[in-house]
Motif scaffolding. Sequence first.
Motif, PDB file in Angstrom:
ATOM      1  N   LEU A  53      15.506 -12.292  29.100  1.00  0.00           N
ATOM      2  CA  LEU A  53      15.491 -11.227  29.804  1.00  0.00           C
ATOM      3  C   LEU A  53      16.763 -11.128  30.498  1.00  0.00           C
ATOM      4  CD1 LEU A  53      11.927 -11.742  31.692  1.00  0.00           C
ATOM      5  CD2 LEU A  53      12.608 -10.076  30.165  1.00  0.00           C
ATOM      6  N   PRO A  54      17.115  -9.834  30.829  1.00  0.00           N
ATOM      7  CA  PRO A  54      18.763  -9.509  31.357  1.00  0.00           C
ATOM      8  C   PRO A  54      18.765  -9.886  33.055  1.00  0.00           C
ATOM      9  CG  PRO A  54      17.367  -7.346  31.064  1.00  0.00           C
ATOM     10  CD  PRO A  54      16.626  -8.526  30.385  1.00  0.00           C
ATOM     11  N   GLU A  55      17.775  -9.993  33.465  1.00  0.00           N
ATOM     12  CA  GLU A  55      17.861 -10.423  34.736  1.00  0.00           C
ATOM     13  C   GLU A  55      18.043 -11.894  34.938  1.00  0.00           C
ATOM     14  OE1 GLU A  55      15.103  -9.249  33.471  1.00  0.00           O
ATOM     15  OE2 GLU A  55      14.706  -7.139  34.215  1.00  0.00           O
ATOM     16  N   SER A  56      18.808 -12.425  35.712  1.00  0.00           N
ATOM     17  CA  SER A  56      19.212 -13.959  35.668  1.00  0.00           C
ATOM     18  C   SER A  56      19.189 -14.162  37.304  1.00  0.00           C
ATOM     19  CB  SER A  56      20.417 -14.370  35.296  1.00  0.00           C
ATOM     20  OG  SER A  56      21.466 -13.522  35.879  1.00  0.00           O
ATOM     21  N   GLU A  57      18.721 -15.533  37.499  1.00  0.00           N
ATOM     22  CA  GLU A  57      18.975 -16.180  38.969  1.00  0.00           C
ATOM     23  C   GLU A  57      19.486 -17.454  38.743  1.00  0.00           C
ATOM     24  OE1 GLU A  57      15.377 -17.994  41.448  1.00  0.00           O
ATOM     25  OE2 GLU A  57      15.071 -15.863  40.730  1.00  0.00           O
ATOM     26  N   LEU A 104       4.620 -12.288  34.395  1.00  0.00           N
ATOM     27  CA  LEU A 104       5.001 -13.654  34.657  1.00  0.00           C
ATOM     28  C   LEU A 104       6.290 -14.034  33.607  1.00  0.00           C
ATOM     29  CD1 LEU A 104       1.687 -15.278  33.747  1.00  0.00           C
ATOM     30  CD2 LEU A 104       2.834 -15.595  35.933  1.00  0.00           C
ATOM     31  N   ASN A 105       7.417 -14.403  34.483  1.00  0.00           N
ATOM     32  CA  ASN A 105       8.706 -14.875  33.816  1.00  0.00           C
ATOM     33  C   ASN A 105       8.689 -16.134  33.700  1.00  0.00           C
ATOM     34  OD1 ASN A 105       9.182 -12.125  33.506  1.00  0.00           O
ATOM     35  ND2 ASN A 105      10.553 -12.083  35.293  1.00  0.00           N
ATOM     36  N   LEU A 106       8.997 -16.867  32.574  1.00  0.00           N
ATOM     37  CA  LEU A 106       9.245 -18.011  32.238  1.00  0.00           C
ATOM     38  C   LEU A 106      10.598 -18.710  32.391  1.00  0.00           C
ATOM     39  CD1 LEU A 106       7.923 -20.741  30.913  1.00  0.00           C
ATOM     40  CD2 LEU A 106       8.546 -19.874  28.763  1.00  0.00           C
ATOM     41  N   ASP A 107      10.947 -19.826  33.017  1.00  0.00           N
ATOM     42  CA  ASP A 107      12.109 -20.213  33.295  1.00  0.00           C
ATOM     43  C   ASP A 107      12.182 -21.234  31.995  1.00  0.00           C
ATOM     44  OD1 ASP A 107      14.377 -21.788  33.811  1.00  0.00           O
ATOM     45  OD2 ASP A 107      14.132 -22.416  35.653  1.00  0.00           O
ATOM     46  N   GLY A 130      22.098 -18.633  37.114  1.00  0.00           N
ATOM     47  CA  GLY A 130      22.305 -19.039  35.708  1.00  0.00           C
ATOM     48  C   GLY A 130      21.091 -19.381  34.886  1.00  0.00           C
ATOM     49  N   LYS A 131      19.901 -19.134  35.320  1.00  0.00           N
ATOM     50  CA  LYS A 131      18.922 -19.452  34.649  1.00  0.00           C
ATOM     51  C   LYS A 131      18.418 -18.396  33.728  1.00  0.00           C
ATOM     52  CE  LYS A 131      16.419 -22.479  38.120  1.00  0.00           C
ATOM     53  NZ  LYS A 131      15.464 -22.738  39.105  1.00  0.00           N
ATOM     54  N   LYS A 132      17.778 -18.924  32.388  1.00  0.00           N
ATOM     55  CA  LYS A 132      17.296 -18.149  31.329  1.00  0.00           C
ATOM     56  C   LYS A 132      15.795 -17.828  31.464  1.00  0.00           C
ATOM     57  CE  LYS A 132      21.373 -18.975  28.371  1.00  0.00           C
ATOM     58  NZ  LYS A 132      22.134 -17.877  28.613  1.00  0.00           N
ATOM     59  N   PHE A 133      15.547 -16.678  31.562  1.00  0.00           N
ATOM     60  CA  PHE A 133      13.973 -16.090  31.609  1.00  0.00           C
ATOM     61  C   PHE A 133      13.502 -15.630  30.343  1.00  0.00           C
ATOM     62  CE2 PHE A 133      15.286 -16.768  36.081  1.00  0.00           C
ATOM     63  CZ  PHE A 133      14.140 -17.655  36.779  1.00  0.00           C
ATOM     64  N   LEU A 134      12.270 -16.082  30.050  1.00  0.00           N
ATOM     65  CA  LEU A 134      11.690 -15.011  28.868  1.00  0.00           C
ATOM     66  C   LEU A 134      10.424 -14.572  29.498  1.00  0.00           C
ATOM     67  CD1 LEU A 134      11.614 -18.072  26.159  1.00  0.00           C
ATOM     68  CD2 LEU A 134      12.819 -16.127  26.429  1.00  0.00           C
ATOM     69  N   ARG A 135       9.903 -13.269  29.044  1.00  0.00           N
ATOM     70  CA  ARG A 135       9.024 -12.758  29.458  1.00  0.00           C
ATOM     71  C   ARG A 135       7.423 -13.341  28.728  1.00  0.00           C
ATOM     72  NH1 ARG A 135      10.143  -7.881  28.044  1.00  0.00           N
ATOM     73  NH2 ARG A 135      10.567  -7.173  30.360  1.00  0.00           N
ATOM     74  N   CYS A 136       6.621 -13.584  29.900  1.00  0.00           N
ATOM     75  CA  CYS A 136       5.136 -14.131  29.303  1.00  0.00           C
ATOM     76  C   CYS A 136       4.139 -13.467  30.239  1.00  0.00           C
ATOM     77  CB  CYS A 136       5.180 -15.539  29.389  1.00  0.00           C
ATOM     78  SG  CYS A 136       5.585 -16.469  30.886  1.00  0.00           S
ATOM     79  N   ASP A 137       4.253 -12.316  30.442  1.00  0.00           N
ATOM     80  CA  ASP A 137       3.125 -11.494  30.897  1.00  0.00           C
ATOM     81  C   ASP A 137       2.095 -11.751  30.264  1.00  0.00           C
ATOM     82  OD1 ASP A 137       5.542 -10.415  32.158  1.00  0.00           O
ATOM     83  OD2 ASP A 137       5.226  -8.425  31.771  1.00  0.00           O
TER      84      ASP A 137
END
Length: 290
Positions: free
Chosen positions: A269-273, A220-223, A275-282
């Motif tokens: 996370l280095p991956e972006s979409e 799960l990735n958190l926006d 311009g959004k910033k994602f945190l890992r929440c697996d």
Amino acid sequence: MAMASNVTPLISDHKRYAESLLVFLKLSRNIEVLEDWISSYFPEKIMKEIKAEKEKELMVLGIGSGPGQVECLVLKQLLKHWSKITDTVVEPNLFNINTYKGLAANETQVLDGVSFDWRQQTLQQFRQETQDRPLKKYHFIMLFQVLYYFEDLTEVFEYLKSILEDGGMILALIECDDCCIPLSTRQFPQFKMHDAVSTSDVEKAVAKAQLQFVKHRIKLNLDATGCLEGESKEGELLLDFLTQSPFIKETASETLYSDVIEYFKSIVLPESEDGKKFLRCDCDAIVIKK
């Protein structure tokens, strides 16, 4: 690092907790991702392993059921094998229970065959109320993102084992050790968050209770863009959930608030979409069998 002076636990503010949880579920796409997992992994690896006659009523227990979206996904799958289900919902937050009741009412046709026993209680209160009655057992027990709030996990699983039918199963969801909330719990111990319970702690407790288990990681990735860039009501609610502290922007010192924002930015996370910033929440799904 500056200390927080007026910070209180998010769980103590039922309304704020319920609001921030819904934002977290939305921005992590929690329900959508879990729906995919529950529709694929759950039927083959969990549901088929529950030893309960399909002609009889399936007894289900939800502990810390929250607003009910995930539980309802599970119930829909269970109804494919059992036409009659009783789900005892143990949830202390009245706002969550009302949300769950509304969801169940809106899906009456889909959940036809499920009867709900609503309990606005903590697990401890539920145990105290039922301790003098004949022991009621369950075929399936759900604990979704609630194990952080128990002091003695081994004792909890010993109790769950005592109320689980032979051949019954438990499904527990817990955030992975290397994800945003467990990381921030360790980084900012001055916040009155829940205990930094890890998957390994749960595994040890389950083993001590002499229960078999397997583990499955759900990605799960958190926006987190809204709480890390700019200001919004949704962003503030998300930050409250991430820190497990209500109204953190107002209750923390400016220095501490800045430290929190910078810390979360450092683990984006280095991956972006777009311009959004994602945190890992697996999270880890821990599947336990008696």
